[in-house]
Design an enzyme around this catalytic site. Sequence first.
Site, PDB file in Angstrom:
ATOM      1  N   SER A  30       0.819  -1.227   0.000  1.00  0.00           N
ATOM      2  CA  SER A  30       0.000   0.000   0.000  1.00  0.00           C
ATOM      3  C   SER A  30       0.839   1.258   0.000  1.00  0.00           C
ATOM      4  O   SER A  30       1.665   1.461   0.882  1.00  0.00           O
ATOM      5  CB  SER A  30      -0.886   0.051   1.248  1.00  0.00           C
ATOM      6  OG  SER A  30      -1.785  -1.001   1.250  1.00  0.00           O
ATOM      7  N   HIS A  61      -3.866   0.386  -5.014  1.00  0.00           N
ATOM      8  CA  HIS A  61      -3.354  -0.829  -5.651  1.00  0.00           C
ATOM      9  C   HIS A  61      -3.897  -0.877  -7.069  1.00  0.00           C
ATOM     10  O   HIS A  61      -4.989  -1.364  -7.297  1.00  0.00           O
ATOM     11  CB  HIS A  61      -3.848  -2.082  -4.905  1.00  0.00           C
ATOM     12  CG  HIS A  61      -3.247  -2.242  -3.554  1.00  0.00           C
ATOM     13  ND1 HIS A  61      -2.144  -3.006  -3.324  1.00  0.00           N
ATOM     14  CD2 HIS A  61      -3.606  -1.731  -2.367  1.00  0.00           C
ATOM     15  CE1 HIS A  61      -1.847  -2.954  -2.030  1.00  0.00           C
ATOM     16  NE2 HIS A  61      -2.722  -2.190  -1.430  1.00  0.00           N
ATOM     17  N   HIS A  83      -5.649  -9.184  -1.730  1.00  0.00           N
ATOM     18  CA  HIS A  83      -5.793  -9.410  -0.293  1.00  0.00           C
ATOM     19  C   HIS A  83      -6.979 -10.341  -0.046  1.00  0.00           C
ATOM     20  O   HIS A  83      -7.974 -10.291  -0.765  1.00  0.00           O
ATOM     21  CB  HIS A  83      -6.073  -8.099   0.443  1.00  0.00           C
ATOM     22  CG  HIS A  83      -5.016  -7.050   0.263  1.00  0.00           C
ATOM     23  ND1 HIS A  83      -4.967  -6.237  -0.831  1.00  0.00           N
ATOM     24  CD2 HIS A  83      -3.970  -6.694   1.054  1.00  0.00           C
ATOM     25  CE1 HIS A  83      -3.929  -5.414  -0.712  1.00  0.00           C
ATOM     26  NE2 HIS A  83      -3.309  -5.679   0.417  1.00  0.00           N
ATOM     27  N   TYR A  85      -9.091 -10.019   2.259  1.00  0.00           N
ATOM     28  CA  TYR A  85     -10.302  -9.254   2.619  1.00  0.00           C
ATOM     29  C   TYR A  85     -11.086  -8.768   1.414  1.00  0.00           C
ATOM     30  O   TYR A  85     -12.240  -8.388   1.524  1.00  0.00           O
ATOM     31  CB  TYR A  85      -9.964  -8.080   3.557  1.00  0.00           C
ATOM     32  CG  TYR A  85      -9.054  -7.016   2.980  1.00  0.00           C
ATOM     33  CD1 TYR A  85      -9.499  -6.108   2.013  1.00  0.00           C
ATOM     34  CD2 TYR A  85      -7.744  -6.901   3.425  1.00  0.00           C
ATOM     35  CE1 TYR A  85      -8.666  -5.137   1.503  1.00  0.00           C
ATOM     36  CE2 TYR A  85      -6.899  -5.928   2.922  1.00  0.00           C
ATOM     37  CZ  TYR A  85      -7.363  -5.054   1.958  1.00  0.00           C
ATOM     38  OH  TYR A  85      -6.518  -4.100   1.455  1.00  0.00           O
ATOM     39  N   GLU A  86     -10.461  -8.798   0.239  1.00  0.00           N
ATOM     40  CA  GLU A  86     -11.187  -8.381  -0.957  1.00  0.00           C
ATOM     41  C   GLU A  86     -12.219  -9.427  -1.370  1.00  0.00           C
ATOM     42  O   GLU A  86     -13.083  -9.164  -2.198  1.00  0.00           O
ATOM     43  CB  GLU A  86     -10.207  -8.149  -2.115  1.00  0.00           C
ATOM     44  CG  GLU A  86      -9.307  -6.946  -1.894  1.00  0.00           C
ATOM     45  CD  GLU A  86      -8.297  -6.782  -3.017  1.00  0.00           C
ATOM     46  OE1 GLU A  86      -8.667  -6.246  -4.067  1.00  0.00           O
ATOM     47  OE2 GLU A  86      -7.150  -7.232  -2.851  1.00  0.00           O
ATOM     48  N   MET A 211      -2.272  -6.823   6.855  1.00  0.00           N
ATOM     49  CA  MET A 211      -3.337  -7.653   6.277  1.00  0.00           C
ATOM     50  C   MET A 211      -2.889  -8.375   5.009  1.00  0.00           C
ATOM     51  O   MET A 211      -3.712  -8.656   4.130  1.00  0.00           O
ATOM     52  CB  MET A 211      -4.558  -6.780   5.955  1.00  0.00           C
ATOM     53  CG  MET A 211      -5.108  -6.005   7.144  1.00  0.00           C
ATOM     54  SD  MET A 211      -6.469  -4.947   6.647  1.00  0.00           S
ATOM     55  CE  MET A 211      -6.659  -3.933   8.123  1.00  0.00           C
ATOM     56  N   SER A 212      -1.598  -8.647   4.907  1.00  0.00           N
ATOM     57  CA  SER A 212      -1.129  -9.286   3.660  1.00  0.00           C
ATOM     58  C   SER A 212       0.094 -10.148   3.952  1.00  0.00           C
ATOM     59  O   SER A 212       0.304 -10.574   5.082  1.00  0.00           O
ATOM     60  CB  SER A 212      -0.768  -8.198   2.647  1.00  0.00           C
ATOM     61  OG  SER A 212       0.347  -7.452   3.089  1.00  0.00           O
ATOM     62  N   ASN A 235       1.796   3.394  11.082  1.00  0.00           N
ATOM     63  CA  ASN A 235       1.040   3.889  12.242  1.00  0.00           C
ATOM     64  C   ASN A 235       1.375   3.030  13.457  1.00  0.00           C
ATOM     65  O   ASN A 235       1.862   1.913  13.312  1.00  0.00           O
ATOM     66  CB  ASN A 235      -0.478   3.795  11.950  1.00  0.00           C
ATOM     67  CG  ASN A 235      -0.921   2.383  11.584  1.00  0.00           C
ATOM     68  OD1 ASN A 235      -0.732   1.946  10.448  1.00  0.00           O
ATOM     69  ND2 ASN A 235      -1.458   1.672  12.542  1.00  0.00           N
ATOM     70  N   HIS A 247      -7.141   4.358   6.696  1.00  0.00           N
ATOM     71  CA  HIS A 247      -6.389   3.969   5.501  1.00  0.00           C
ATOM     72  C   HIS A 247      -5.662   5.187   4.918  1.00  0.00           C
ATOM     73  O   HIS A 247      -4.569   5.064   4.370  1.00  0.00           O
ATOM     74  CB  HIS A 247      -7.328   3.345   4.467  1.00  0.00           C
ATOM     75  CG  HIS A 247      -6.622   2.823   3.245  1.00  0.00           C
ATOM     76  ND1 HIS A 247      -5.683   1.820   3.298  1.00  0.00           N
ATOM     77  CD2 HIS A 247      -6.704   3.181   1.938  1.00  0.00           C
ATOM     78  CE1 HIS A 247      -5.222   1.581   2.082  1.00  0.00           C
ATOM     79  NE2 HIS A 247      -5.821   2.398   1.233  1.00  0.00           N
TER      80      HIS A 247
HETATM   81  N1  HPA Z   1      -3.282  -2.933  11.160  1.00  0.00           N
HETATM   82  C1  HPA Z   1      -3.458  -3.738  10.102  1.00  0.00           C
HETATM   83  N2  HPA Z   1      -3.010  -3.445   8.894  1.00  0.00           N
HETATM   84  C2  HPA Z   1      -2.346  -2.295   8.733  1.00  0.00           C
HETATM   85  C3  HPA Z   1      -2.120  -1.410   9.795  1.00  0.00           C
HETATM   86  C4  HPA Z   1      -2.620  -1.766  11.085  1.00  0.00           C
HETATM   87  O1  HPA Z   1      -2.454  -1.035  12.078  1.00  0.00           O
HETATM   88  N3  HPA Z   1      -1.417  -0.364   9.300  1.00  0.00           N
HETATM   89  C5  HPA Z   1      -1.222  -0.621   7.980  1.00  0.00           C
HETATM   90  N4  HPA Z   1      -1.783  -1.786   7.631  1.00  0.00           N
END
Ligand code: HPA
Length: 273
Positions: A30, A61, A83, A85-86, A211-212, A235, A247
């Site tokens: 990302s 993406h 991903h 989740y998609e 998440m990947s 973050n 996001h």
């Molecule tokens: N959690 C899950 N996926 C993420 C995060 C997070 O804090 N930051 C960037 N991708």
Amino acid sequence: MQEIDKIKESVDFINNVVATRPKIGIILGSGLGELADEVENSHKLGFTDIPHLPPSTVPGHSGEFVTGKLQRTDVVVMRGRYHYYEGYDLVEVVRPVRIMGLLGIDVLLVTNAAGALNRNFSPGNLMLISDHVNMIGANPLRGPNIDELGPRFPDMTYTYDRELIGIAEEVMKKEGVIGRKGVYASYAGPSFETPAEIRMLERLGVDAVGMSTVPEVITARHMEIRVLGISCITNMAAGFLQQRLSHDEVMEIGQSVKPVFKKVIKGIVQALK
Ligand code: HPA
């Protein structure tokens, strides 16, 4: 149609369009896709142009394979990825890795955006992945084993290549970039984790969460492709700061780390010559 036949059709298609023998595959996470613009003599193939690859649906993406040269090394770069989740099955999520494997890569450089649990880390840091925890609750190798690609029960002891980590550490040191290292856990998403989940992951020894990556890495190791994983810390994990996660924040930090990120990846590709 069997999975292996789909993969072979995709590989044949790519080989017919562009004569390429990539040594290194790079998956850009990302906000990190811009490195693909630096590939020379590049040939771009949208995911949807390739048989058996579905479109990717996340902002940030765009979804293409870029073949060509980076630091005069033949590479195949994935700008964007699939991903879980998609809504795809994991077998679809990892299909591009198998395609890159059959195109001939022996090293996979996999990158992602991640939230930090390690309190020494800050947004903008790059973390070399030393190991992972699969919290997705599924495995891309579930189902009939593709014996042609690898064994039924692949070992995961040396998943993140020590030598590649050493090379990456040297490059980061030389470039004056803080080199973090730690354990990455993958959640299925798309909701971010709750603070309670983050506290649980902390107790499990996890340094960063995303998440990947984990499905792709398992698939690469199944094929005995050497793996280097790099998380871009975008973050602090949920509940660490008195604020929400978004996001947009992930993409924003991704943007600001770009120059450093590009420098490090290019340095690693150069060092792998
Ligand atoms: N959690 C899950 N996926 C993420 C995060 C997070 O804090 N930051 C960037 N991708």
